[in-house]
Design an enzyme around this catalytic site. Sequence first.
Site, PDB file in Angstrom:
ATOM      1  N   ASP A 165      -1.115  -4.843 -11.158  1.00  0.00           N
ATOM      2  CA  ASP A 165      -1.303  -3.999  -9.979  1.00  0.00           C
ATOM      3  C   ASP A 165      -2.787  -3.660  -9.766  1.00  0.00           C
ATOM      4  O   ASP A 165      -3.655  -4.083 -10.549  1.00  0.00           O
ATOM      5  CB  ASP A 165      -0.455  -2.725 -10.176  1.00  0.00           C
ATOM      6  CG  ASP A 165       0.210  -2.276  -8.890  1.00  0.00           C
ATOM      7  OD1 ASP A 165      -0.365  -2.474  -7.819  1.00  0.00           O
ATOM      8  OD2 ASP A 165       1.311  -1.687  -8.979  1.00  0.00           O
ATOM      9  N   ASP A 209       3.653  -2.442   0.050  1.00  0.00           N
ATOM     10  CA  ASP A 209       4.970  -2.253  -0.569  1.00  0.00           C
ATOM     11  C   ASP A 209       6.110  -2.296   0.446  1.00  0.00           C
ATOM     12  O   ASP A 209       5.998  -1.777   1.552  1.00  0.00           O
ATOM     13  CB  ASP A 209       5.034  -0.895  -1.263  1.00  0.00           C
ATOM     14  CG  ASP A 209       4.287  -0.908  -2.573  1.00  0.00           C
ATOM     15  OD1 ASP A 209       3.463  -1.832  -2.775  1.00  0.00           O
ATOM     16  OD2 ASP A 209       4.513  -0.012  -3.392  1.00  0.00           O
TER      17      ASP A 209
END
Length: 377
Positions: A126, A183
């Site tokens: 990430d 997302d």
Amino acid sequence: MRIDRPPMGWNSWNTFGNDISEDLILKTADVMADEGLLDAGYKYLVIDDCWSLKERDKDGRLVPDPEKFPHGMKYLADYIHGKGLKFGMYSCAGTQTCAGYPGSFEHEFTDAATFAGWGVDYLKYDYCYHSPIIPGKYLYRRMGLALANCGRDILFAACSWGSDETQEWIKTTGASIWRSTGDIFDTWQSVKDLADRQDALLPYNGHGCFNDMDMLIVGMHGKGNVGLSGCSDVQYRTHFSLWAFMGSPLMIGCDIRNMDDVTRQTLTNRELIRINQDGWYSQPFALTPMMIQSSVKIYAKLLENGDVAVGCFNMEDTKTTARFNIDEIGLPVSTGKTLQMREVWSGQETAPREGTVFWDLEPYGCAVFRCRLTDLA
Ligand code: GAL
């Protein structure tokens, strides 16, 4: 590690977020292996954020939270491998993960060695809390090199959400997939947004580093970590069809221990998975919808046996008819050829005689065709 097909599997984040445990992972592994998902191609079981303690140990190593994972990660890896699955984990290029656990910044080589020691096969990496000074490409190259030298084949799954022009440098980092969007959430609007953003990024997709449109929300029905209003089964089917058609990794995000039959049928459509996993992995291209059809996305792509896949996706809540011309695929009537088109959800067939295809779509519905070339006569 390099891969030649988009990875398929399950990831804990969409439904479980912080609420992960050994019991959940073991049961999920059982369901993947025993209830047809592994057979359909889903082999990576990935634990996302929130698996570690908030502090490293005295040697600077990440420590699994003993309340969530009392037997540690090697135990899980052995169990998962014993089921014929692959084991994925998660870390971050910043000082902390997005949920505030330790990130791998300045610990890249230690963490890669730790993951290798546990038997990890896949690392999602990430981008939260990353250095404001060091460019992202340097951070991903570090972890790419650390993984390439850790002594184990570990698939490097970059998750920098397409920021900082990820598409321009991601193939220099050793990553095999890259998150090309922000997302996903369990709403139709989110599916639409991600699909729209993907259009400009299609030319970057391909062998060596696949565009990742984020995990699937199929079957969540508003429950869990990113569950908001949820979607209808028709919307989930169109979402799955789009992701599969585009060649995105297919990472299931629902609770498969409680999956209903419709969800299972959607996730295991063999023809769509075959299109997703096609060995040519050629770039999808948009076809021009005839007349005014702003709500419909239409794409085609070439397949390795000479077939063509065509997908029509109705993004709005009104019935419509997808209309397009197969000239754009390379088949004007002058070639003497047409397409024998088989729709993969209904099994219905059509073969345009004059080059134009008309296909009715229900609100939010889709049609995906596997098409064989045939003589017009
Ligand atoms: C986000 C990422 C999500 C999930 C989450 C965990 O940045 O895009 O997929 O991994 O972090 O905190």
